[in-house]
Design a protein around this motif. Sequence first.
Motif, short mmCIF file in Angstrom:
data_model
loop_
_atom_site.label_atom_id
_atom_site.label_comp_id
_atom_site.label_asym_id
_atom_site.label_seq_id
_atom_site.Cartn_x
_atom_site.Cartn_y
_atom_site.Cartn_z
N LYS A 68 3.30 -7.41 4.40
CA LYS A 68 3.48 -7.04 3.01
C LYS A 68 3.44 -8.33 2.20
O LYS A 68 3.69 -9.42 2.73
CB LYS A 68 4.78 -6.28 2.78
CG LYS A 68 6.05 -7.02 3.11
CD LYS A 68 7.26 -6.13 2.85
CE LYS A 68 8.57 -6.88 3.09
NZ LYS A 68 9.74 -6.02 2.81
N ARG A 148 0.33 -2.93 -4.30
CA ARG A 148 -0.31 -1.88 -3.50
C ARG A 148 -1.72 -2.28 -3.09
O ARG A 148 -2.12 -2.10 -1.94
CB ARG A 148 -0.35 -0.57 -4.29
CG ARG A 148 0.97 0.14 -4.38
CD ARG A 148 0.96 1.22 -5.45
NE ARG A 148 -0.04 2.25 -5.23
CZ ARG A 148 0.13 3.32 -4.43
NH1 ARG A 148 1.27 3.47 -3.77
NH2 ARG A 148 -0.81 4.23 -4.31
N SER A 151 -1.91 -4.80 -0.37
CA SER A 151 -1.45 -4.30 0.93
C SER A 151 -2.39 -3.30 1.58
O SER A 151 -2.19 -2.92 2.73
CB SER A 151 -0.06 -3.65 0.77
OG SER A 151 0.87 -4.55 0.21
N GLN A 152 -3.41 -2.85 0.84
CA GLN A 152 -4.31 -1.84 1.37
C GLN A 152 -5.55 -2.49 2.00
O GLN A 152 -5.94 -3.58 1.64
CB GLN A 152 -4.74 -0.89 0.25
CG GLN A 152 -3.60 -0.04 -0.28
CD GLN A 152 -2.96 0.80 0.80
OE1 GLN A 152 -3.61 1.64 1.40
NE2 GLN A 152 -1.68 0.56 1.07
N MET A 155 -6.65 -6.03 3.40
CA MET A 155 -5.57 -6.71 2.67
C MET A 155 -6.07 -8.05 2.13
O MET A 155 -7.05 -8.61 2.62
CB MET A 155 -4.37 -6.91 3.59
CG MET A 155 -3.67 -5.62 3.96
SD MET A 155 -2.08 -5.86 4.78
CE MET A 155 -2.62 -6.47 6.37
N HIS A 181 2.72 5.57 0.07
CA HIS A 181 1.46 6.30 0.17
C HIS A 181 1.34 6.92 1.56
O HIS A 181 1.91 6.44 2.54
CB HIS A 181 0.27 5.38 -0.10
CG HIS A 181 0.14 4.28 0.89
ND1 HIS A 181 -0.49 4.44 2.11
CD2 HIS A 181 0.57 2.99 0.86
CE1 HIS A 181 -0.45 3.30 2.78
NE2 HIS A 181 0.19 2.41 2.06
N SER A 183 -0.10 7.62 5.08
CA SER A 183 -0.87 6.80 5.99
C SER A 183 -2.18 7.49 6.33
O SER A 183 -2.28 8.72 6.26
CB SER A 183 -0.07 6.53 7.27
OG SER A 183 0.23 7.74 7.92
N GLU A 302 -10.19 0.14 9.79
CA GLU A 302 -9.60 0.86 8.67
C GLU A 302 -10.50 0.81 7.45
O GLU A 302 -10.21 1.43 6.42
CB GLU A 302 -8.23 0.25 8.33
CG GLU A 302 -8.28 -1.23 8.02
CD GLU A 302 -6.92 -1.89 8.06
OE1 GLU A 302 -5.95 -1.21 8.47
OE2 GLU A 302 -6.83 -3.08 7.70
N THR A 303 -11.60 0.08 7.54
CA THR A 303 -12.57 -0.01 6.45
C THR A 303 -13.97 0.16 7.03
O THR A 303 -14.21 -0.03 8.22
CB THR A 303 -12.51 -1.38 5.74
OG1 THR A 303 -13.02 -2.40 6.61
CG2 THR A 303 -11.09 -1.73 5.35
N ASP A 320 -7.07 5.00 10.43
CA ASP A 320 -5.98 4.18 10.94
C ASP A 320 -6.36 3.68 12.34
O ASP A 320 -6.67 4.48 13.23
CB ASP A 320 -4.70 5.00 10.99
CG ASP A 320 -3.52 4.20 11.49
OD1 ASP A 320 -3.36 4.08 12.72
OD2 ASP A 320 -2.77 3.68 10.65
#
Length: 561
Positions: A68, A148, A151-152, A155, A181, A183, A302-303, A320
């Motif tokens: 974070k 936010r 952190s998404q 990152m 949010h 997950s 995750e992307t 995820d």
Amino acid sequence: MDKKTGAQLLIETLINFEVKHVFTVPGAKIDKILDTFNDYPDAPKLIVTRHEQNATFIAQGIGRLAEKPGVVLVTSGPGISNLATGLVTATSENDPVLAIGGSVNRKDALKRTHQSMNNAALMEPITKYSAEITSVDAISEAISNAMRIASQPRMGASFLSIPNDVQGDTTSNIALSPVVHDSFGHADTQKIVKLAQEIASAKFPVVLLGMRAPGYAETAAIREFLTKVNLPVVQTFQAAGIINRQLESLLFYGRVGLFKNQPGDELLDNADLVITIGFDPIEYDTEIWNKDHDKRIFHIDETIAEIDNYYRPHTELVGDIAKTVHKLMEVSSPRVIDIESESVLKTIKEKLNKQRDTYQEDPNLVHPLHFIQVLRNLLDDSEFDVVDDQTVMSVDIGSIYIWMARNMKVYEPKKLLFTNGMQTLGVALPWAMGASFLHPGKKMISMSGDGGFLFSSQELDTAIRENLNITHFIWDDHSYNMVKFQEEIKYGRATAVELGNIDFVAYAQSFGAKGFKVEKPSELETIMREALSYQGVVVVWIPIDYRQNIELGKKLLDKIN
């Protein structure tokens, strides 16, 4: 409703986001905010650093380890511009950071006046989110969104500019709290089942772990998957620690990156199917390991993938990472490695083990592999209880980075940190400081060459003032050696790489740190043990033997060409 100033709203929002530390260099354009910290007993602790760049590195270290954003607060003008190197490093390496900078009053924004510049425009290309807050009503909203976004996936860094007068304006708005949010779920089930079938039918499937894989949940899922399915695996440098001791002996074939000459590269050369998990091309140029376009690549992340001529995944499994890998484990069957593949794997494993154990030492200089072996043995020594599971090793860029990334064993994620994206000098000590702020009193280890150390060594003062517990090792050869040996290979000589001979022990002692000097290799273990046992800030000077770098470099470039 009682009105609050912009400064109050900012601090209350940080409190709501459970920010514990704010790293700063003071200045007139943020003094309203700094003064307001005094009115909040539960405010984040202000840590005054010696340079804004280092403040950002410390925040980046916290972001990487805590998953974070670490927070930095600086003044206008050069205070803002000094953030640039830290923010681009954080963004390129997927580390969440929130940087807040002061600015001139709004009425002066278009004037040629003291420290006036377009802060948000300056930071926009090197952050995920960059904005100027022009109204006090928007402060908490902006901070919430910046946190936010940082952190998404992927990152990285967010930046907010706050004009001086906005900090003093008042509003009846309240400080917002984080919105949790949902997950992400795992990737598409049909794609996961298809990958399991591909693994079963492939001749030589290999897993390549990258920089977004060593999250704590991701690591657990990957270990479970590999244990069941029995696939050989390599890591990029930033994925260090995912593979535990049990899997190391069974499935691990080293780390790859920077240059193609490692045993793990040979593993990738043999692969017909490569499963990349959390891999980012900034870590290891895909042209190097997929030059012939002969790999069927399955991208788990995750992307979405960043497509280039050499990285065009057969299938993307986006979701995820931990959940996707766990689902893949559920639908996969254990593989039985055939005799031909077993022979290839045995040869590669022998090369990996030989590489780590073979060296000849100069009587007056410490060989890098000697240092690594002694440190690893101390970390494994159950009677040497100074280091523990919370100890982090951070490594600067330079030749030290190459040796450590290839040869230093770690068995938990985020315990061996590298700068693999921007390859930024000076990160090691600030990152160790970030780890120390997260785990007060625990021993942290940082290391650099003599060149990189002086990029951030002024923060020894900060570390001592804050009673941190850090041992820093300096590999000294009086040069920018990573540049030097490559220039010598390319041109037969080196230019603009020589550095002065600094008494780093006296330098450290001038700050109030403990200093040690290794005069010869036979002293290394005794001094290293004492330095790691010391409670406080320690600097250890080590004369390093880099003669083998030329040999390694020639092999590297021969392979590439």
